[in-house]
Structures are given as structure tokens and as C-alpha cells.
Design an enzyme around this catalytic site. Structure first.
Site, PDB file in Angstrom:
ATOM      1  N   HIS A 188       0.835  -1.215   0.000  1.00 17.28           N
ATOM      2  CA  HIS A 188       0.000   0.000   0.000  1.00 17.28           C
ATOM      3  C   HIS A 188       0.866   1.260   0.000  1.00 17.28           C
ATOM      4  CE1 HIS A 188      -3.345  -2.669   1.388  1.00 17.28           C
ATOM      5  NE2 HIS A 188      -2.345  -3.241   2.034  1.00 17.28           N
TER       6      HIS A 188
ATOM      7  N   SER B 259      14.454  22.477 -14.799  1.00 15.32           N
ATOM      8  CA  SER B 259      13.261  23.291 -15.003  1.00 15.32           C
ATOM      9  C   SER B 259      13.698  24.660 -15.487  1.00 15.32           C
ATOM     10  CB  SER B 259      12.501  23.416 -13.680  1.00 15.32           C
ATOM     11  OG  SER B 259      11.683  24.567 -13.696  1.00 15.32           O
TER      12      SER B 259
ATOM     13  N   LYS C 217      15.632  22.249  -9.562  1.00 14.03           N
ATOM     14  CA  LYS C 217      14.988  20.999  -9.967  1.00 14.03           C
ATOM     15  C   LYS C 217      15.804  20.117 -10.892  1.00 14.03           C
ATOM     16  CE  LYS C 217      10.882  20.128  -9.989  1.00 14.03           C
ATOM     17  NZ  LYS C 217       9.493  19.917 -10.296  1.00 14.03           N
TER      18      LYS C 217
ATOM     19  N   GLU D 193       9.384   9.242 -16.319  1.00 13.29           N
ATOM     20  CA  GLU D 193       7.978   9.637 -16.524  1.00 13.29           C
ATOM     21  C   GLU D 193       7.506   9.251 -17.921  1.00 13.29           C
ATOM     22  OE1 GLU D 193       9.361  13.654 -14.962  1.00 13.29           O
ATOM     23  OE2 GLU D 193       7.196  13.778 -14.735  1.00 13.29           O
TER      24      GLU D 193
END
Ligand code: ARG
Length: 464
Positions: free
Chosen positions: A161, A282, A288, A295
Site C-alpha cells: 500500500h 526546469s 529541480k 515519466e
């Protein structure tokens, strides 16, 4: 094109050429040109067989086979004049062959149809893709094995979980993906073995009256045998569907690993640092470093599963044998194969480059009462409690630790005894995360020794 403007391949019964829109909807050369190698290989094998069987002359077969090599080199060199009017790769190649070798070219299509031709080309192409995918999977498995070897004993939280469950080892987690990829390779190999039958010689649908030798062409093209039923041979696209189904499952596995990399590389987890080579920054937030490749791999599965569903829809309800619907079988398979190869390569690069952070993983593994099960097991083993009672006692100890703001190993003997009098000092021996993973020596368990055994087995299997 002949003077009438109708098609030189089948223009005999046509008075005029096709409408421009008809040509646009019918032409597939824009994409099926990718089959050129397989098309030429198939035609060369067919020509040789026709000559061996005395169906065409050796001279014609020689001219055809040489001319096809010229066509091949023209296409490879990028100066082949592809024509939409010639619809597809088969007719483009044959028309050019006629320009090169003259009349003999017209004998190549004896005892053959574009129906068995395209079925053969496409099988050969999908078979090549499977071989490439198997290579990509093995490369990714090797990268995962290298990670597993480096951190066979590093401790990390295991999750259920996505809540901390029990400590596991980094090597064990890496090997879980090696197993999944092993099954993916198995599925692709199974599909390859099943598809390795040759449609060539089925002709349009019924076979042919010429004395062809299908065993010969099948062997020349690396097939195990000819397809047994000519109707099935030209109608079947199961081979592409099986490839897409296996590719879908593999892409699903890649997307799960990708998701873990996204989570692990976040500032909240910091289990791994992804390399600059597989990340981006970024434009506005200077701090970042984004896990873009992961992704994108996570998302790519959509295209592959989409291709699988699309081809099932194309094939559904088609009567035997060939229907033009089946021209819609290729584009998405091409895209799915490209996507799978790219995703495998990107994942391999990411896994190879990533830096695991054992300290951060161990700290996380130690939090969240991850050795509560070890405590319960100890109560069963050493204090003779039934597991249900041990579970209850441990729950009370977890609640006590939570109230005190500490971890289980930080509870004093008095605190422990207050919950259950049978607990002794020896309990501390099972509470650390290293003790916990070291104790999980059951077959397939997370203990570092078990992990090293599995690494050795996989190294042997992969010859790495
Ligand atoms: N390129 C075509 C395809 O992929 C070849 C088959 C054409 N056959 C026919 N009967 N019109 O489907």
C-alpha cells in the site's frame, strides 16, 4: 503507369486510374516501406525456388535476384523513388525491378500474391523486432543485476500500500524486476516460436497450381516450416497480436519500475540519484532535476496497449481470407515496436547510471516500525504465543512506541514487560533492520545470502 492511367500491376480490367482520394486512402507506401528488407529477402527466396522447380528459367531468376539487390541498395542509400501511385512496398519494388531487369521482373509474381507476400514480410519483420526486444530486455536485466550485486545487503523499506511494511534488501528489489523481465522474454520467445511458420506459397488464398516447394522458401527465410493452411496463412495476424500483447506486459513492467524511480528520486525519499544524462532541469525552478525519462517510460505503455487494442479491433469480425482492413495492421505495430525498444534502452541507461543511497534507504527502513512482524514472530517462536496473540501484543508495543515518539528497539525492557511479561532481552536481537533481513532466509526471501544465490543464477542464465 501505363498510358491509360490505370495500374500497371492490375490495370487490365480498368479503364481509368483511381481518384486522388482513393489513392490517398489506399496507399501504404508511406509506412510499409519499412518492410523493404523483408520484402526483398522474400522475393529473392521465391525467385530461387521458382527456378529450382523449373517454373521460371535460371536466367530470369538470376536477373531478378541481382536486380533485387540493386533495389535494396537504392533504398538503403535513400535514393529510391517511392511512389504513392504504386500503393505499397511490394509494387514499388516490383515496378523498379522491371525498370532494372526488364521483362523477367514480370515472372517474379508467379505462384504468389501480395496476400502471402505481405503476410511473409510482416512476420519476418515482427520476428526481427522480437529478437531486438530480447536483446534490449537482456541488457536491462544486466543493468539491474549490476545494481543488485552492488547492494545485495543494503536495507530499504519494503512497501505494501506504499506504506512501510518490512525491511527488504535493495538487491532483492532489483531482482524482482529481473524476474518480471525474464517472463517478458519468455512470452516473446514463445510468440516467436509460434509465429515461425512461413505463409509464402499460400498465394492469394487457395494455394497454387504451380509445383512450388514451400519447404524450400520456408527454410531459406529461417522459418521452421510452411503454414499448413493457405487460408489461415494469409489471414492470420495473431503473430503481431501476440507480439503486442507480450510488449504490453513488458511495457507495464517498465512503467512500474519507472514509477518507483520517480518516487525514489524525489526529495522526500532520496533513495536514488538519477544521472544528469537521464534527467532534465526546469526553466523556472533552478533547484529541480526531473526524472523525465522515467515519466515518459511510465506513459509510453499507452501507445503499446493502444496498438494491441487497435489491431484486435481491425481483425475482429473479418471473414476469411484477406480483406483490405488488414492493411491497417502495420503502422501501430511499427510504432509499438519502436516505443518498446526506446523504453527498454532508456530504462537500461537510467538503471545503469543511477546512484543508490544506502544510508537514506536504511534510515527509511528503520522508521515506521518495519520490524514489528519480526517482534511478533519472536513472540511466537521464543515465548510460545499463538500468532494472533503475538500480533495483538506487538500492536500494543507499536502503539506504546508511537506514544513515546520512539522506534521499537528504543523501548526499554520495562516498557516491553509491561505489555507482556514473557519478553526478554533477547528480543532486541531481531529488532534491527539488518537482523530482520538476515533472518528472511526462506526460498525466495530477502536475506542477502538468498539474493546473492539468485544473482549467480541469473548471471549464468544471461551468460553475463
Ligand atoms: N500491401 C497490402 C497489405 O498490406 C498487400 C495486400 C494487397 N492485397 C489485395 N488483395 N489487395 O495488405
Amino acid at each position: 503507369m501505363s498510358e491509360t492511367g490505370s495500374n500497371s500491376m492490375w490495370g487490365g480490367r480498368f479503364a481509368t486510374g483511381p481518384d486522388a482520394i482513393m489513392e490517398a486512402i489506399n496507399a501504404s507506401i508511406g509506412f510499409d516501406r519499412r518492410l523493404f528488407r523483408q520484402d526483398i529477402e522474400g522475393s529473392r527466396a521465391h525467385a530461387l525456388m521458382l527456378a529450382r522447380q523449373g517454373i521460371i528459367s535460371d536466367t530470369d531468376a538470376g536477373a531478378i535476384r541481382e536486380g533485387l539487390l540493386t533495389v535494396l541498395s537504392e533504398i538503403e542509400a535513400g535514393n529510391f523513388p517511392f511512389s504513392a501511385a504504386l500503393e505499397d512496398i511490394h509494387m514499388n519494388v516490383e515496378a523498379r525491378l522491371r525498370e532494372i531487369v526488364g521483362e523477367a521482373a514480370g515472372r517474379l509474381h508467379t505462384a504468389r500474391s501480395r496476400n502471402d507476400q505481405v503476410a511473409t514480410d510482416f512476420r519476418l519483420w515482427v520476428r526481427d523486432q522480437i529478437d531486438a526486444a530480447l536483446g534490449g530486455i537482456a541488457a536491462l536485466q544486466r543493468a539491474l543485476l549490476a545494481q543488485a550485486e552492488a547492494g545485495a545487503g543494503w536495507v530499504m523499506p519494503g512497501f505494501t500500500h506504499l506504506q512501510t511494511a518490512q525491511p527488504v534488501t535493495w538487491g532483492h528489489h532489483m531482482l524482482a524486476y529481473v524476474e518480471m523481465l525474464g517472463r517478458d522474454a519468455g512470452r516473446l520467445s514463445d510468440a516467436r516460436a509460434r509465429m515461425n511458420e512461413c505463409p509464402l506459397g499460400a498465394a492469394a488464398l487457395a494455394g497454387t497450381s504451380f509445383p512450388i516447394d514451400r519447404e524450400m522458401t520456408a527454410a531459406a527465410l529461417g522459418f521452421d516450416r510452411p503454414c499448413a493452411n493457405s487460408l489461415d496463412a494469409v489471414s492470420d495476424r495473431d503473430f503481431a497480436l501476440e507480439f503486442l500483447a507480450a510488449a504490453s506486459v513488458c511495457a507495464m513492467h517498465l512503467s512500474r519500475l519507472a514509477e518507483e524511480l520517480v518516487i525514489w528520486s524525489s526529495a522526500q525519499f532520496r533513495f536514488v540519484a538519477l544521472s544528469d544524462r537521464f534527467s532534465t532541469g526546469s526553466s523556472i525552478m533552478p533547484q529541480k532535476k526531473n526524472p523525465d525519462a522515467a515519466e515518459l517510460i511510465r506513459a509510453k505503455i499507452g501507445r503499446i496497449v493502444g496498438a494491441n487494442v487497435a489491431l484486435l479491433m481491425v481483425m475482429k469480425g473479418l471473414p476469411l481470407a484477406y480483406s483490405k482492413d488488414m492493411k491497417e495492421d502495420k503502422e501501430q505495430v511499427f510504432d509499438a515496436a519502436d516505443t518498446l525498444m526506446l523504453a527498454l534502452a532508456a530504462m537500461e541507461g537510467m538503471v545503469r547510471d543511477m546512484q543508490a543511497r544506502p544510508d537514506a534507504m536504511e534510515a527509511a527502513a528503520s522508521a515506521g516500525f518495519s520490524t514489528a512482524t519480526d517482534l511478533a514472530d519472536w513472540l511466537v517462536r521464543e515465548a510460545g504465543l499463538p500468532f494472533r496473540e503475538a500480533h495483538h501484543v506487538t500492536g500494543a508495543l507499536v502503539a506504546r512506541a508511537e506514544a513515546l515518539g520512539c522506534d521499537l528497539p528504543d523501548l526499554s525492557m520495562d516498557e516491553m514487560r509491561a505489555v507482556h511479561p514473557a519478553i526478554t532481552e533477547a528480543v532486541y536481537g531481531v529488532l534491527g533492520v539488518h537482523n530482520s533481513v538476515a533472518s528472511r532466509t526462506s526460498l525466495g526471501g530477502t536475506a542477502p545470502g538468498r539474493v546473492r544465490e539468485q544473482i549467480a543464477l541469473w548471471r549464468e542464465r544471461l551468460g553475463a
